[in-house]
Design a protein around this motif. Sequence first.
Motif, PDB file in Angstrom:
ATOM      1  N   SER A  41      -6.813   3.474   6.167  1.00 45.49           N
ATOM      2  CA  SER A  41      -4.965   3.664   4.957  1.00 45.49           C
ATOM      3  C   SER A  41      -4.935   5.515   4.248  1.00 45.49           C
ATOM      4  O   SER A  41      -5.911   5.270   3.865  1.00 45.49           O
ATOM      5  CB  SER A  41      -5.310   2.753   4.010  1.00 45.49           C
ATOM      6  N   ILE A  42      -3.840   5.111   3.707  1.00 44.45           N
ATOM      7  CA  ILE A  42      -3.579   6.830   2.797  1.00 44.45           C
ATOM      8  C   ILE A  42      -2.765   6.140   2.093  1.00 44.45           C
ATOM      9  O   ILE A  42      -1.305   5.960   2.430  1.00 44.45           O
ATOM     10  CB  ILE A  42      -3.905   7.568   3.892  1.00 44.45           C
ATOM     11  N   ILE A  43      -2.904   6.351   0.959  1.00 44.53           N
ATOM     12  CA  ILE A  43      -1.758   6.163   0.067  1.00 44.53           C
ATOM     13  C   ILE A  43      -1.087   7.609  -0.331  1.00 44.53           C
ATOM     14  O   ILE A  43      -2.331   8.935  -0.873  1.00 44.53           O
ATOM     15  CB  ILE A  43      -1.799   5.933  -1.536  1.00 44.53           C
ATOM     16  N   LYS A  44       0.087   8.105  -0.142  1.00 49.64           N
ATOM     17  CA  LYS A  44       0.430   9.879  -0.048  1.00 49.64           C
ATOM     18  C   LYS A  44       0.336  10.107  -1.001  1.00 49.64           C
ATOM     19  O   LYS A  44       0.923   9.277  -2.262  1.00 49.64           O
ATOM     20  CB  LYS A  44       1.811   9.270   0.812  1.00 49.64           C
ATOM     21  N   PRO A  45       0.980  11.434  -1.656  1.00 48.04           N
ATOM     22  CA  PRO A  45       0.628  11.734  -2.519  1.00 48.04           C
ATOM     23  C   PRO A  45       2.028  11.506  -3.904  1.00 48.04           C
ATOM     24  O   PRO A  45       2.138  11.385  -4.546  1.00 48.04           O
ATOM     25  CB  PRO A  45       1.476  13.340  -2.352  1.00 48.04           C
ATOM     26  N   ASP A  46       3.194  10.819  -3.596  1.00 50.90           N
ATOM     27  CA  ASP A  46       4.140  10.147  -3.331  1.00 50.90           C
ATOM     28  C   ASP A  46       3.796   8.695  -4.578  1.00 50.90           C
ATOM     29  O   ASP A  46       3.921   8.757  -5.540  1.00 50.90           O
ATOM     30  CB  ASP A  46       5.894   9.460  -2.967  1.00 50.90           C
ATOM     31  N   ALA A  47       2.986   8.047  -3.586  1.00 49.93           N
ATOM     32  CA  ALA A  47       2.760   6.913  -4.373  1.00 49.93           C
ATOM     33  C   ALA A  47       1.625   7.155  -5.413  1.00 49.93           C
ATOM     34  O   ALA A  47       1.161   6.311  -6.895  1.00 49.93           O
ATOM     35  CB  ALA A  47       2.195   5.274  -3.297  1.00 49.93           C
ATOM     36  N   VAL A  48       1.076   8.299  -4.875  1.00 50.66           N
ATOM     37  CA  VAL A  48       0.247   8.147  -5.854  1.00 50.66           C
ATOM     38  C   VAL A  48      -0.009   8.825  -7.359  1.00 50.66           C
ATOM     39  O   VAL A  48       0.295   8.523  -8.088  1.00 50.66           O
ATOM     40  CB  VAL A  48      -1.164   9.127  -5.565  1.00 50.66           C
ATOM     41  N   ALA A  49       1.355   9.508  -6.920  1.00 51.31           N
ATOM     42  CA  ALA A  49       1.994  10.157  -8.182  1.00 51.31           C
ATOM     43  C   ALA A  49       3.035   9.168  -9.263  1.00 51.31           C
ATOM     44  O   ALA A  49       3.208   8.977 -10.383  1.00 51.31           O
ATOM     45  CB  ALA A  49       3.199  11.503  -8.022  1.00 51.31           C
ATOM     46  N   LYS A  50       3.352   7.886  -8.177  1.00 50.76           N
ATOM     47  CA  LYS A  50       4.046   6.900  -9.407  1.00 50.76           C
ATOM     48  C   LYS A  50       2.709   5.897  -9.810  1.00 50.76           C
ATOM     49  O   LYS A  50       3.337   4.693 -10.899  1.00 50.76           O
ATOM     50  CB  LYS A  50       5.041   5.832  -8.588  1.00 50.76           C
ATOM     51  N   ASN A  51       1.883   6.383  -9.213  1.00 49.48           N
ATOM     52  CA  ASN A  51       1.061   5.092 -10.287  1.00 49.48           C
ATOM     53  C   ASN A  51       0.595   3.891  -9.743  1.00 49.48           C
ATOM     54  O   ASN A  51       0.943   3.142 -10.515  1.00 49.48           O
ATOM     55  CB  ASN A  51       1.242   5.297 -11.847  1.00 49.48           C
ATOM     56  N   VAL A  52       0.727   3.721  -8.036  1.00 47.61           N
ATOM     57  CA  VAL A  52       0.871   2.515  -7.471  1.00 47.61           C
ATOM     58  C   VAL A  52      -0.412   2.268  -6.982  1.00 47.61           C
ATOM     59  O   VAL A  52      -0.105   1.526  -6.393  1.00 47.61           O
ATOM     60  CB  VAL A  52       2.447   1.962  -7.108  1.00 47.61           C
TER      61      VAL A  52
END
Length: 141
Positions: free
Chosen positions: A8-19
Amino acid sequence: MAVERTLSIIKPDAVAKNVIGEIYARFEKAGLKVIAARMIHLSRNDAEGFYAVHKTRPFFKDLVDFMITGPVMVTVLEGESAILKNRELMGATDPKKADKGTIRADFAQSIDANAVHGSDAPETAKVEIGYFFPEHQVYSR
Ligand code: RTP
Ligand code: MG
């Protein structure tokens, strides 16, 4: 049913959203265990190598450009039918088409910024896990 591993990769958008935590909670509630994890800001070379199967696709450059915009969270998940289970939790590639309650429906913006990656088959899972983690850093439980 077999116990499988998937990347699984949590992509940059979701990392930036703090989720990150909210997404991990969904994995855990579905019975998937985190057995390896690291945060990394991919280089262009890393992202091109990871997505090499898509090299000739028209969206390849946009995909790579997006994946290097910020750090990602890379995780190995283990559990019964982990590959399919993770794909079900993720929802369709295009968040507009993703079922309600899926990760992409809830957190993704667009087909590029679509929150998560998940391996799509046992062979690709094996290659993708090996791309980020040597076997001794994967802690099967
Ligand atoms: P992923 O590999 O990231 O888990 O996503 P997926 O299996 O659902 O989709 P895939 O076909 O493997 O495509 C990889 C990523 O490329 C972007 N994409 N853009 N513009 C387009 O038509 C298009 N198609 C795919 C998406 O970000 C997709 O996650
Ligand atoms: Mg894919």
